[in-house]
Every structure is written in C-alpha cells, then in structure tokens.
Design an enzyme around this catalytic site. Structure first.
Site, PDB file in Angstrom:
ATOM      1  N   LYS A   1       0.869  -1.192   0.000  1.00  0.00           N
ATOM      2  CA  LYS A   1       0.000   0.000   0.000  1.00  0.00           C
ATOM      3  C   LYS A   1       0.898   1.232   0.000  1.00  0.00           C
ATOM      4  CE  LYS A   1      -4.276  -0.029   0.561  1.00  0.00           C
ATOM      5  NZ  LYS A   1      -5.112  -0.566  -0.529  1.00  0.00           N
TER       6      LYS A   1
ATOM      7  N   THR B   1      -3.180  -5.570   0.358  1.00  0.00           N
ATOM      8  CA  THR B   1      -2.638  -4.226   0.636  1.00  0.00           C
ATOM      9  C   THR B   1      -3.558  -3.501   1.619  1.00  0.00           C
ATOM     10  OG1 THR B   1      -3.723  -3.072  -1.203  1.00  0.00           O
ATOM     11  CG2 THR B   1      -1.605  -4.138  -1.669  1.00  0.00           C
TER      12      THR B   1
ATOM     13  N   ARG C   1      27.509  33.685  -8.727  1.00  0.00           N
ATOM     14  CA  ARG C   1      26.126  33.379  -9.093  1.00  0.00           C
ATOM     15  C   ARG C   1      25.362  32.932  -7.847  1.00  0.00           C
ATOM     16  NH1 ARG C   1      26.074  27.206 -11.711  1.00  0.00           N
ATOM     17  NH2 ARG C   1      27.057  26.255  -9.906  1.00  0.00           N
TER      18      ARG C   1
ATOM     19  N   GLN D   1      28.306  19.985  -8.108  1.00  0.00           N
ATOM     20  CA  GLN D   1      28.893  18.662  -7.873  1.00  0.00           C
ATOM     21  C   GLN D   1      29.883  18.718  -6.710  1.00  0.00           C
ATOM     22  OE1 GLN D   1      28.279  20.044 -10.880  1.00  0.00           O
ATOM     23  NE2 GLN D   1      28.059  18.502 -12.487  1.00  0.00           N
TER      24      GLN D   1
ATOM     25  N   HIS E   1      18.024  27.059 -10.984  1.00  0.00           N
ATOM     26  CA  HIS E   1      18.700  28.153 -11.688  1.00  0.00           C
ATOM     27  C   HIS E   1      18.063  29.515 -11.393  1.00  0.00           C
ATOM     28  CE1 HIS E   1      20.850  25.093 -13.860  1.00  0.00           C
ATOM     29  NE2 HIS E   1      19.748  24.619 -14.427  1.00  0.00           N
TER      30      HIS E   1
END
Ligand SMILES: O=c1[nH]c(=O)c2[nH]c(=O)[nH]c2[nH]1
Length: 296
Positions: free
Chosen positions: A12, A57, A175, A218, A246
């Site tokens: 479920k 479920t 930025r 990153q 962005h």
C-alpha cells in the site's frame, strides 16, 4: 525462448497517518506518509492468480493504523522496523519488506510568550524520511530528508567547462546557488539515537553547503556527503540528489539599468540534476538496501 516473472513487490503506497499523543494535556503529533511493500514467494499470484500468499494491501494499510494505536509511533525508523519485522514474521511466504516513511513536521503555535498545547502550524515542505528493508531477516536502515530548500546568494562560481557550437551559457565567478536537497544515508546498524543523528546530519549538511565556496554544485554535493561521513561513524554512505534551481540574471539594459547580480528570474524548469554517492571505501556495499528506492 522462455518468459519468466522477474523481481516484484507489492503493497500500500502513501498511507496518510496522523497520530496524536494525548497522554498529557500537551499533545504530541506525528504526521506520516507510510508505504509498505512485501516481497517473497509471489510467483503463483503472477502466474496463476493464486492469492494464497498475498496479504492484501488493505490489511497492510490497516496494520499501519493499528500499530500507531497499539504503541507510541516514536522515531520513524523504529516504526518502520516494527512494521517490516511484523510482515516478514507473520505473513506466509513473505521473506522481505520495504517500509518507506516520510514525516511531515509540525511546530507548536507560539501564544503569549509560550507555546500552545494542542495547536500547530506546518513547518514547511521539508520531510524527514526513512526506508527500511527487511531481507531474509536482515534489516537495512536508510534515512534521509527531502525538499530542504537552500540558497547561497554568492560564493558560487561555474566556469572552465567545455564549449561547443551549442554552448550559450556564460562563465561566472559569482552566481546564486540554490537547490532542494534530497539526501539518504545508510546506517551501519540499528544501535542509533535516530532523532539525534538526524538533527546532527541535517545541520552538518547545511553547514557544508553554506561554507563551501562552490565551483560546481557537484563539488558542494561531495563536500556535504564527506562532512556527514567525517562526523558520523554510524553512517556508511550518503546519496544526494540536488536539482540546480537556476536563477537567471535579468537583463535590465532595456531601461538603462545595470544589474549587478541583484535581480534574478527564478526558473522552475528545466533544472540541472546533480546526483551522487559519497561512501566509505572500507564498507561492504549493500545494494539490497537501495533496491527500488525513489530518486536513487
Ligand atoms: O554547478 C553546476 N554544475 C553543472 O554541471 C552545470 N551545468 C550548467 O549548465 N550549470 C551548472 N552548474
């Protein structure tokens, strides 16, 4: 050529559970979304429709609610472990379970210099999460958070990338860096103060995001994961999914104004999606802990 039934699970999804602790006049609230999945000897139902091993479920959903009444919900990791162990111990033919829990935070409403006993406001979109897997009697706990929105208004650069005939992006040494952090971390065991560990890992990731002078999202991702592993020996690996939210500088030259990194258009899509695993190199990988997890 043969055709066979491959890996499968069923359960479920997204049981909405609100449990109120009324043991004192100062109520507590646990607001959870719980998803259960069962795995095991389920070939027959797929091949012939024989439901002999199919705990419905609907029953799984009822169990979630009943467990919330029978004992305090407590930390989401403990609640998920209780449910997963119950299904694998009691349901015929069921050898594995995955229980996902998302916790929606509520704050007490401030009143007259204190806090109201039973009035709350929703703390925002951020969720605390856990994904508990029981696999042939072994438990894996992968906890995390979702939709933790963060932004740095400077201290972020992006340049030095390859350019080809399709490149239009301008290099920048200043930025906005913004993301909505989804993180999951795998615990090495169960002897953990789940709540304390969560708060500390969250704070560690926030501090790393804030203090890393970022040359790429990153790099921020790696620094966030590394900081968690450095400070938390109970954690084996951290997986992060970071949408790059962005913010585009608005060109105000049309009315003779110079935009000195002050006015931005916050785009919602498309977005860069930066994802990665930061892990200790001396722990055994546990692919079963991550199997079929959303985002990873
Ligand atoms: O931090 C970033 N990483 C990228 O890979 C990338 N790509 C891009 O267009 N902008 C950014 N920013």
């Amino acid at each position: 050529m043969g055709i066979v039934m491959g890996p499968n699970q069923y359960g479920k999804a997204e049981v909405r559970l609100v449990a109120i602790d009324r043991s004192t006049a100062r109520h507590g609230i646990k607001d959870l979304t719980v998803s259960t999945s069962l795995r095991g000897d389920l070939d027959e139902v797929h091949l012939t429709g024989d439901n002999g091993n199919v705990l419905p479920t609907d029953t799984q959903k009822n169990t979630v609610y009943a467990f919330a009444k029978e004992a305090p919900v407590g930390e989401i990791e403990d609640f998920a472990l209780r449910l997963g162990r119950h299904f694998t111990r009691t349901a015929e033919g069921i050898t594995g379970a995955r229980v996902l829990v998302e916790e929606h935070a509520w704050q007490r409403i401030p009143v007259g210099g204190g806090e109201h006993d039973h009035a709350f406001s929703r703390a925002g979109d951020e969720k605390r999460t856990t994904a508990v897997t029981i696999d042939d009697g072994r438990a894996h706990v992968v906890s995390g958070l979702k939709d933790l929105v963060v932004l740095k208004s400077t201290g972020s650069e992006f340049w030095g990338y390859p350019k080809d005939r399709y490149t239009t992006l301008a290099e920048t040494t200043d930025r906005i860096l913004a993301t909505a952090v989804t993180a999951r971390w795998r615990y090495l065991g169960e002897d953990v103060d789940w709540g304390k560990s969560f708060e500390s890992i969250r704070a560690t990731m926030l501090e790393a995001f804030a203090t890393t002078h970022s040359l790429a999202l990153q790099q921020s991702l790696y620094e966030m994961g590394k900081a968690v592993l450095a400070a938390h020996e109970e954690v084996a690996e951290v997986r992060l999914s970071l949408p790059n939210k962005h913010h585009f500088l608005v060109d105000l030259e049309f009315c003779g104004l110079t935009n000195d990194n002050e006015v931005f258009f916050a785009a919602d899509r498309p977005y860069g999606l930066i994802e990665g695993v930061v892990t200790r190199d001396d722990v055994e990988p546990q692919p079963r802990a991550w199997y079929s997890l959303p985002e990873f």
